[in-house]
Write a protein that holds these residues in place. Structure first.
Motif, PDB file in Angstrom:
ATOM      1  N   VAL A 109       0.836  -1.204   0.000  1.00 50.83           N
ATOM      2  CA  VAL A 109       0.000   0.000   0.000  1.00 50.83           C
ATOM      3  C   VAL A 109       0.873   1.256   0.000  1.00 50.83           C
ATOM      4  O   VAL A 109       0.629   2.209  -0.769  1.00 50.83           O
ATOM      5  N   VAL A 110       1.891   1.285   0.840  1.00 51.66           N
ATOM      6  CA  VAL A 110       2.799   2.432   0.905  1.00 51.66           C
ATOM      7  C   VAL A 110       3.476   2.650  -0.444  1.00 51.66           C
ATOM      8  O   VAL A 110       3.573   3.792  -0.941  1.00 51.66           O
ATOM      9  N   GLU A 111       3.948   1.579  -1.058  1.00 48.92           N
ATOM     10  CA  GLU A 111       4.599   1.691  -2.369  1.00 48.92           C
ATOM     11  C   GLU A 111       3.629   2.216  -3.426  1.00 48.92           C
ATOM     12  O   GLU A 111       4.012   2.998  -4.310  1.00 48.92           O
ATOM     13  N   SER A 112       2.365   1.785  -3.343  1.00 47.17           N
ATOM     14  CA  SER A 112       1.373   2.225  -4.327  1.00 47.17           C
ATOM     15  C   SER A 112       1.097   3.717  -4.200  1.00 47.17           C
ATOM     16  O   SER A 112       0.981   4.427  -5.212  1.00 47.17           O
ATOM     17  N   VAL A 113       0.985   4.184  -2.964  1.00 51.90           N
ATOM     18  CA  VAL A 113       0.769   5.622  -2.753  1.00 51.90           C
ATOM     19  C   VAL A 113       1.957   6.415  -3.287  1.00 51.90           C
ATOM     20  O   VAL A 113       1.796   7.454  -3.946  1.00 51.90           O
ATOM     21  N   ALA A 114       3.160   5.916  -3.029  1.00 48.01           N
ATOM     22  CA  ALA A 114       4.355   6.585  -3.551  1.00 48.01           C
ATOM     23  C   ALA A 114       4.365   6.582  -5.073  1.00 48.01           C
ATOM     24  O   ALA A 114       4.932   7.494  -5.703  1.00 48.01           O
ATOM     25  N   GLY A 115       3.704   5.583  -5.676  1.00 49.71           N
ATOM     26  CA  GLY A 115       3.636   5.481  -7.127  1.00 49.71           C
ATOM     27  C   GLY A 115       2.466   6.235  -7.745  1.00 49.71           C
ATOM     28  O   GLY A 115       2.234   6.124  -8.950  1.00 49.71           O
ATOM     29  N   GLY A 116       1.712   6.956  -6.919  1.00 57.28           N
ATOM     30  CA  GLY A 116       0.635   7.786  -7.447  1.00 57.28           C
ATOM     31  C   GLY A 116      -0.774   7.342  -7.130  1.00 57.28           C
ATOM     32  O   GLY A 116      -1.743   7.995  -7.526  1.00 57.28           O
ATOM     33  N   ALA A 117      -0.947   6.240  -6.411  1.00 59.04           N
ATOM     34  CA  ALA A 117      -2.291   5.776  -6.067  1.00 59.04           C
ATOM     35  C   ALA A 117      -2.917   6.683  -5.016  1.00 59.04           C
ATOM     36  O   ALA A 117      -2.218   7.277  -4.183  1.00 59.04           O
ATOM     37  N   LYS A 118      -4.235   6.760  -5.029  1.00 60.59           N
ATOM     38  CA  LYS A 118      -4.996   7.553  -4.059  1.00 60.59           C
ATOM     39  C   LYS A 118      -5.769   6.602  -3.151  1.00 60.59           C
ATOM     40  O   LYS A 118      -6.460   5.706  -3.638  1.00 60.59           O
ATOM     41  N   VAL A 119      -5.636   6.786  -1.848  1.00 61.89           N
ATOM     42  CA  VAL A 119      -6.327   5.927  -0.881  1.00 61.89           C
ATOM     43  C   VAL A 119      -7.685   6.537  -0.544  1.00 61.89           C
ATOM     44  O   VAL A 119      -7.769   7.672  -0.058  1.00 61.89           O
ATOM     45  N   LEU A 120      -8.751   5.788  -0.802  1.00 61.54           N
ATOM     46  CA  LEU A 120     -10.105   6.245  -0.483  1.00 61.54           C
ATOM     47  C   LEU A 120     -10.623   5.649   0.818  1.00 61.54           C
ATOM     48  O   LEU A 120     -11.510   6.227   1.451  1.00 61.54           O
TER      49      LEU A 120
ATOM     50  N   ASP B 199      -3.409   3.197 -11.347  1.00 59.11           N
ATOM     51  CA  ASP B 199      -3.320   2.595 -12.669  1.00 59.11           C
ATOM     52  C   ASP B 199      -2.861   1.146 -12.517  1.00 59.11           C
ATOM     53  O   ASP B 199      -2.718   0.627 -11.409  1.00 59.11           O
ATOM     54  N   ASN B 200      -2.614   0.489 -13.621  1.00 62.30           N
ATOM     55  CA  ASN B 200      -2.282  -0.936 -13.604  1.00 62.30           C
ATOM     56  C   ASN B 200      -0.861  -1.205 -13.121  1.00 62.30           C
ATOM     57  O   ASN B 200      -0.476  -2.363 -12.971  1.00 62.30           O
ATOM     58  N   TYR B 201      -0.105  -0.136 -12.822  1.00 64.52           N
ATOM     59  CA  TYR B 201       1.313  -0.321 -12.507  1.00 64.52           C
ATOM     60  C   TYR B 201       1.661   0.015 -11.065  1.00 64.52           C
ATOM     61  O   TYR B 201       2.807  -0.195 -10.656  1.00 64.52           O
ATOM     62  N   VAL B 202       0.704   0.525 -10.296  1.00 61.83           N
ATOM     63  CA  VAL B 202       0.986   0.690  -8.868  1.00 61.83           C
ATOM     64  C   VAL B 202       1.100  -0.707  -8.254  1.00 61.83           C
ATOM     65  O   VAL B 202       0.537  -1.687  -8.757  1.00 61.83           O
ATOM     66  N   THR B 203       1.821  -0.814  -7.159  1.00 59.86           N
ATOM     67  CA  THR B 203       2.179  -2.126  -6.616  1.00 59.86           C
ATOM     68  C   THR B 203       0.978  -2.989  -6.306  1.00 59.86           C
ATOM     69  O   THR B 203       0.977  -4.202  -6.584  1.00 59.86           O
ATOM     70  N   THR B 204      -0.080  -2.425  -5.743  1.00 55.41           N
ATOM     71  CA  THR B 204      -1.246  -3.232  -5.373  1.00 55.41           C
ATOM     72  C   THR B 204      -2.008  -3.744  -6.573  1.00 55.41           C
ATOM     73  O   THR B 204      -2.843  -4.646  -6.436  1.00 55.41           O
ATOM     74  N   ALA B 205      -1.761  -3.179  -7.760  1.00 54.73           N
ATOM     75  CA  ALA B 205      -2.365  -3.683  -8.988  1.00 54.73           C
ATOM     76  C   ALA B 205      -1.418  -4.601  -9.741  1.00 54.73           C
ATOM     77  O   ALA B 205      -1.836  -5.597 -10.325  1.00 54.73           O
ATOM     78  N   ALA B 206      -0.139  -4.286  -9.718  1.00 56.28           N
ATOM     79  CA  ALA B 206       0.834  -5.062 -10.489  1.00 56.28           C
ATOM     80  C   ALA B 206       1.194  -6.375  -9.810  1.00 56.28           C
ATOM     81  O   ALA B 206       1.567  -7.340 -10.483  1.00 56.28           O
ATOM     82  N   GLU B 207       1.084  -6.437  -8.470  1.00 56.17           N
ATOM     83  CA  GLU B 207       1.466  -7.622  -7.721  1.00 56.17           C
ATOM     84  C   GLU B 207       0.267  -8.224  -6.994  1.00 56.17           C
ATOM     85  O   GLU B 207      -0.714  -7.528  -6.710  1.00 56.17           O
ATOM     86  N   GLU B 208       0.374  -9.507  -6.692  1.00 54.29           N
ATOM     87  CA  GLU B 208      -0.650 -10.175  -5.902  1.00 54.29           C
ATOM     88  C   GLU B 208      -0.540  -9.686  -4.460  1.00 54.29           C
ATOM     89  O   GLU B 208       0.496  -9.836  -3.821  1.00 54.29           O
ATOM     90  N   VAL B 209      -1.608  -9.099  -3.925  1.00 53.78           N
ATOM     91  CA  VAL B 209      -1.554  -8.498  -2.591  1.00 53.78           C
ATOM     92  C   VAL B 209      -1.804  -9.532  -1.502  1.00 53.78           C
ATOM     93  O   VAL B 209      -1.157  -9.534  -0.458  1.00 53.78           O
ATOM     94  N   PHE B 210      -2.776 -10.407  -1.696  1.00 51.40           N
ATOM     95  CA  PHE B 210      -3.150 -11.417  -0.713  1.00 51.40           C
ATOM     96  C   PHE B 210      -3.542 -10.772   0.613  1.00 51.40           C
ATOM     97  O   PHE B 210      -3.121 -11.191   1.688  1.00 51.40           O
TER      98      PHE B 210
END
Length: 488
Positions: free
Chosen positions: A343-354, A375-386
């Motif tokens: 989640v932290v990596e995704s926010v750093a990559g431009g994701a917005k937490v709702l 987008d499809n390249y933030v960590t939570t989209a590009a990787e399996e989060v589980f």
């Protein structure tokens, strides 16, 4: 007199070569409740000598078992299915305590475990195919034979079912099995099943359960000369490591996923939101077929996001023993840390937490549902989060949605929502995945389905009429009914 059976006990030991005994590694596993921290069992772990013992006994027991008639083998699985249902409350309680499954989700797993056990009885009949020939007075037959000894390595997230979907058909087809459950679920992933089959009358030595650390026994299990098949369900990284070590053994690998659920512009949004929330957060998102990404057509994106967040915010978190709880604990501190890092990596990559929240509960492992826009390249989209995290992605149109869905190294489960079934079917046939569900969740519990993946999500199919392919070999036998001239 009560009809409730006496609960199984003795989970400090494991069944090895027909005898319940302690492992010989010298180290002990503490099996604990992820919600409360309660210690459930202290298990002396197996080592490589225990693996050798299990395999040798399996090889010997399998030879006689393969000669047992179909009716005799089928009866074992019919009895085992009945035992599972009779002990349903006991097993559901173990699933809640050992892996943090909510009460309803635990009940579902017990039911499908019983169903796959009962279905295994249908795999006991001898299968013979007749193959055509252009040689006069000749007949060709192909007999399906048991492979021999099968190694099953199973995960912790649906431990009883994901172990038994391989164990039951492999045994029913005339094989012996050595099962290694995950270290987080030794009881529900293996020891309970061993108790069931023992009570059902399975001959001793046919099923051994090796409770050991992967780093201690994993390579030995895979590289050993006795097993002919390795059935593994787990992460892609571990699966990639198994393949080169297994040599010429047959492999059945169901690996990681990154499930896309696509919402087209004519979708029933209420149903799509319901299924997307279920697929994202069921069992805390700890399912290989979880909805990891929700890809929504631009024309309905903002309405979908509002509905999704509202429904996710209403999910009830807490003690999985409480009937009202919908999200319980993740399996371990290590798992929680990995989810939060993504989640932290995704926010750093431009994701917005709702939607987010801090972990709660006695052990601090109950993570509230998270919703991210990215987008499809933030960590939570590009990787399996589980974990209980959903990433919502905006697509320009149908073609863009398909591109995004396929832009991943994974290809396990997927879904598409549209009011036009034929449109959905055309879309589904272009998705690069082992399974695609139209107007349904990506998380499926149909024991007749052929679970399996494409790309980095694995090889082979688990379940359905294809299951016999993994655990059998083919023996071609030709019969020349009348002599024919041979010409050099």
């Amino acid at each position: 007199m009560s009809d409730t059976p006496t609960p199984y006990t003795g989970f400090d030991r494991m069944p090895l070569a027909g005898e319940w005994r302690h492992g010989s590694s010298g180290s002990v596993l503490t099996d604990s409740n992820p919600y409360s921290g309660e210690v459930l069992a202290e298990i002396p772990l197996a080592g490589s000598t225990d693996v050798d013992l299990a395999y040798r006994a399996a090889r010997e027991a399998q030879r006689e078992w393969a000669q047992t008639g179909p009716e005799g083998r089928a009866a074992v699985f019919e009895r085992a299915a009945g035992i599972i249902m009779k002990r349903a409350d006991e097993f559901a309680d173990w699933l809640t305590r050992e892996i943090g499954a909510t009460r309803d989700r635990a009940g579902v797993e017990v039911a499908i475990t019983a169903a796959v056990t009962a279905a295994a009885a249908g795999h006991t009949a001898e299968v013979v195919d007749t193959v055509g020939t252009d040689v006069p007075d000749k007949e060709n037959r192909v007999y399906r034979k048991p492979a021999g000894v099968v190694t099953v390595i199973s995960p912790w997230n649906f431990p009883m079912y994901l172990s038994n979907r391989s164990v039951a058909p492999a045994l029913a087809l005339g094989n012996a099995v050595v099962l290694k459950p995950a270290e987080d679920s030794p009881v529900t992933g293996g020891l309970l099943l061993a108790k069931v089959y023992e009570e059902a009358g399975l001959p001793t030595g046919l099923l051994s359960v090796v409770v050991g650390r992967g780093r201690d026994v994993g390579d030995h299990l895979v590289q050993h000369e006795i097993p002919r098949v390795i059935s593994f369900t787990g992460s892609t990284s571990v699966g990639r490591g198994i393949a080169p070590k297994a040599g010429l053994k047959k492999l059945a690998l169901e690996l990681g996923g990154n499930g896309p659920l696509v919402v087209l512009n004519d979708a029933d949004l209420e149903r799509a939101v319901e299924c997307a929330v279920f697929g994202s957060y069921y069992h805390q998102g700890q399912i290989c077929m979880a909805t990891n990404r929700v890809i929504v057509d631009a024309s309905v994106y903002y309405e979908f996001v509002d509905r999704f967040v509202e429904r996710a915010r209403a999910l009830r978190t807490g003690d999985p023993r409480e009937a009202s709880t919908q999200i319980g604990p993740v399996i371990s501190r290590r798992q929680l840390n990995g989810i939060q890092e993504k989640v932290v990596e995704s926010v750093a990559g431009g994701a917005k937490v709702l939607l987010a929240g801090e972990p709660t509960g006695p052990t601090g492992l109950v993570l509230p549902p998270h919703v991210l826009l990215g987008d499809n390249y933030v960590t939570t989209a590009a990787e399996e989060v589980f974990g209980p995290v959903a990433t919502l992605i905006r697509a320009h149109d149908e073609a863009d949605a398909l591109r995004i869905a396929n832009d991943t190294m994974y290809g396990l489960s997927s879904g598409v929502f549209t009011r036009d079934v034929e449109r959905g079917l055309r879309f589904a046939q272009q998705v690069e995945a082992g399974m695609t569900h139209i107007n349904d969740t990506t998380v499926h519990d149909d024991v007749h389905a052929a679970f399996g993946g494409e790309k980095a999500s694995g090889i082979g199919r688990f379940g359905g009429k294809w299951v016999a392919d993994d655990f059998t070999t083919h023996h071609w036998i030709s019969i020349q009914h009348k002599p024919r001239p041979l010409v050099f």
